[in-house]
Scaffold this active site. Sequence first.
Site, PDB file in Angstrom:
ATOM      1  N   TRP A   1       1.236   1.895   0.802  1.00 38.61           N
ATOM      2  CA  TRP A   1       1.846   1.943  -0.524  1.00 38.61           C
ATOM      3  C   TRP A   1       2.063   3.369  -1.021  1.00 38.61           C
ATOM      4  CZ3 TRP A   1      -2.400  -0.770   1.091  1.00 38.61           C
ATOM      5  CH2 TRP A   1      -2.230  -2.157   1.253  1.00 38.61           C
ATOM      6  N   ASP A   2       1.849   4.373  -0.178  1.00 38.40           N
ATOM      7  CA  ASP A   2       1.937   5.770  -0.598  1.00 38.40           C
ATOM      8  C   ASP A   2       0.954   6.052  -1.739  1.00 38.40           C
ATOM      9  OD1 ASP A   2       2.747   8.395  -0.638  1.00 38.40           O
ATOM     10  OD2 ASP A   2       4.524   8.032  -1.863  1.00 38.40           O
ATOM     11  N   MET A   3      -0.241   5.496  -1.622  1.00 37.96           N
ATOM     12  CA  MET A   3      -1.285   5.739  -2.611  1.00 37.96           C
ATOM     13  C   MET A   3      -2.177   6.901  -2.192  1.00 37.96           C
ATOM     14  SD  MET A   3      -0.995   3.926  -5.277  1.00 37.96           S
ATOM     15  CE  MET A   3       0.360   2.840  -5.677  1.00 37.96           C
TER      16      MET A   3
ATOM     17  N   ASN B   1       4.192   4.310  -6.618  1.00 39.83           N
ATOM     18  CA  ASN B   1       3.712   5.571  -6.034  1.00 39.83           C
ATOM     19  C   ASN B   1       4.016   6.793  -6.899  1.00 39.83           C
ATOM     20  OD1 ASN B   1       6.457   5.527  -5.531  1.00 39.83           O
ATOM     21  ND2 ASN B   1       6.294   6.282  -3.444  1.00 39.83           N
TER      22      ASN B   1
END
Length: 805
Positions: free
Chosen positions: A472-474, A593
Amino acid sequence: MRYLSGSRVVLWITAIVVAVIGAGLAFFGGRLVALGGSWYYLAAGIGFLVTAALLMLRRREALWVYALVVLGTLAWAYAEIGLAWWPLAARGDVVFLVGLWLLVPWVRNALVHSPDAPRPRALGMAGLPLAVALVAAGAVGIVAMSRDLTDRFGTLASAANAAAPPANHGGVPDGEWHAYGRSDYGDRYSPLAEITPQNVANLKVAWTYNTGDLPRSGDPKETTFELTPLAVGNKVFICTPHSIAVALDAETGKEVWRYDPKIQVSPDLQHMTCRGVSYHAAPADAPPPNGECPSRILLPTADARLIALDAETGKPCAGFGDNGTVNLWTGMPQYQPGFYYSTSPPVTTRNLVIIAGNVSDNVSTHEPSGVIRGYDINTGRLVWNFDPANPDDTTPIGEGKTYAHNSPNSWSISAADEQLGLIYLPMGNATPDQWGADRRPTDERFSSAILALEIATGRLRWVYQTVHHDLWDMDIGAQPSLVDLSVQGRPVPALIAPTKRGDLFVLDRRTGEPIVPAPEKPVPQGAVTGDRTAPTQPFSALTLAPEGRLTGADMWGATMFDQLACRLEFRSLRYDGIFTPPSLQGSLIYPGNFGVIDWGGIAVDPVRKIAFANPSYFAFYSRLIPRGPGGNAEGQPESHQSPSGGSDMKKADESGANPNHGAPYAVDMGPLVSPLGLPCQAPPWGYIAGIDLQTMKVVYKIKNGTVRDVAPVPLPFRMGVPSLGGPIVTAGGVAFLTSTLDYYVRAYDVANGKVLWQDRLPAGGQATPMSYRSPSGKQTLLVMAGGHGSLGTKQGDAIIAYRLP
């Protein structure tokens, strides 16, 4: 008769407009019903169509039918969202305005069949039900406007603690600012107390400096001015988006020296960012060789160089690397201009400068390394390297050898505790972000984690992961903040790691063990074929994450039309709550994000034991695009490698189509917005928050900022807007923030979050301010107004200093 004839023309035009609205609502409302959404829009569309038909027949019953539409809308809206003003207004604005129009004489008069009928009586009786419905709707709207259901008010009891801050907190003189977070503690706390809640409203502009460095042709979309300056002695040190270093007179803002490294701007560059420079003063017992550059500025450049400059003159320190420069491409697995450089300032310790770097997101599976390196601060000699793909060997890499490609990188700002001998790095992912099947075990271990490395050797001491198998591009964008806390009556050196997902992980910085519980909880499953999802994720008990899951009722728009469009989009996406995996169908990612907390981090008052934050809430979507037999994404042309190793296909910019060469899927992603470009989920989208670090509770959370600079019509409605950049706090009990999407610097009472003062900026302020004492003894607030290309805020080049008269 001519009056009635004109009324009939108005009536017919009105009927046509109402019919068009009704047809659109019925058609798209039917699609929403087919997707399992609300029946309201279909029903309202039918009501509009019946009203239009009766208008064409000149039947006064049209007004009665439309009165039912108004009352039905009111009842539905109240049942969905209660008395929340902005969601209520979006549901009823068009309905209400059309109702008002139907009561104007030009429409009502044409509904009278006989010119000889007593006009006032007939018209009054015809419009009475609709008038009553509109009065009821207006009354509900007035009540809703008078209530605030989104803010949580409170007072930080510990904010009253007026104990004096420790002298030279963090090893920095009280009136100076030596690192991005003032010190390597990363707390963004100034011990100065001249500016207080009682006098902050008297702040005035003392000086303005324009860098002259504005976006140029060929720059990437994400050209930004995310700078936090340094203040040392009588100078302020800055860098510009094109990596130009400048020293200013701290009293007057006049330019003292300027160094332009004349960077080579690659067409594959994803970002054009310089968040700051670093400062180092040689210890008295360890002077630099030949006395060269006893104090120096370390400048990272957008073409992957690290340059040491004499802080007094701005000239390169000849003994550092090759005539003042270390080439950060050395040892990289392949040379790809634009795919790697350090957007953030390095950490300087007694003997070392430690630097990591940003690797372009979502371009391919074969990109530069996320290696972290420690260089001798005087000579630029490589002392150690931590390659996340080869973590057990930190011996400097041999000549002709390369680091592993595509390992997790640390693109943001690190923190350090020299007494413990540790540096703390917030980690990103192994690219691509939304596909993880090909990641190595070391990638899985270090992605989206806090790493603690020994300063002297680069060896791993501990690692704490905030997201497992991140799809999740966390990644962790925020600098960790170091603060000493009391835990069960014992002093504990703590680390607070704010995250994009909104959780604040509070760890013992000696061991990485959680101080605040962060239990593992089950999360949604069902990744695309070939990939997987982690069965659980850690959830901190201290959190600024959004409460609950989004529903169709949370979708919003400035009108009922774009709200309907957002509901259709919401229903078309897969959404099972936080950590819904990316999908072919398209998944809703919330928080997105953009981050609840991104690189701006939080501000921590180490004396009062409180934190001040500016969380944002913005949903994104993520849709995987399968590749065809030739390896290209469906609907995309074949890509060809450029001589630099890049691709002539659209490069990734974290919005829109991202190629992910080498993976089975490209990805289309971006913010979930209405046709008018506003967030699809209901406001507020941005807050300020006060946190008690003794009780680990969020005490207040208040919407922050207006839509003046983001709405189609520049009205200063205080709806709470996203912010990118961070706050600072001061010993005087005042917090400052500039990073909202409206162009203001604001001062807040840290005790309760009340806005005490604001001033209009000439451009977007997507940066973190700072405060220092001028040579004449005045506490100075320094803010940047340069805008942000990706956010679309107005760009500029201003640095503005404020002081009390």
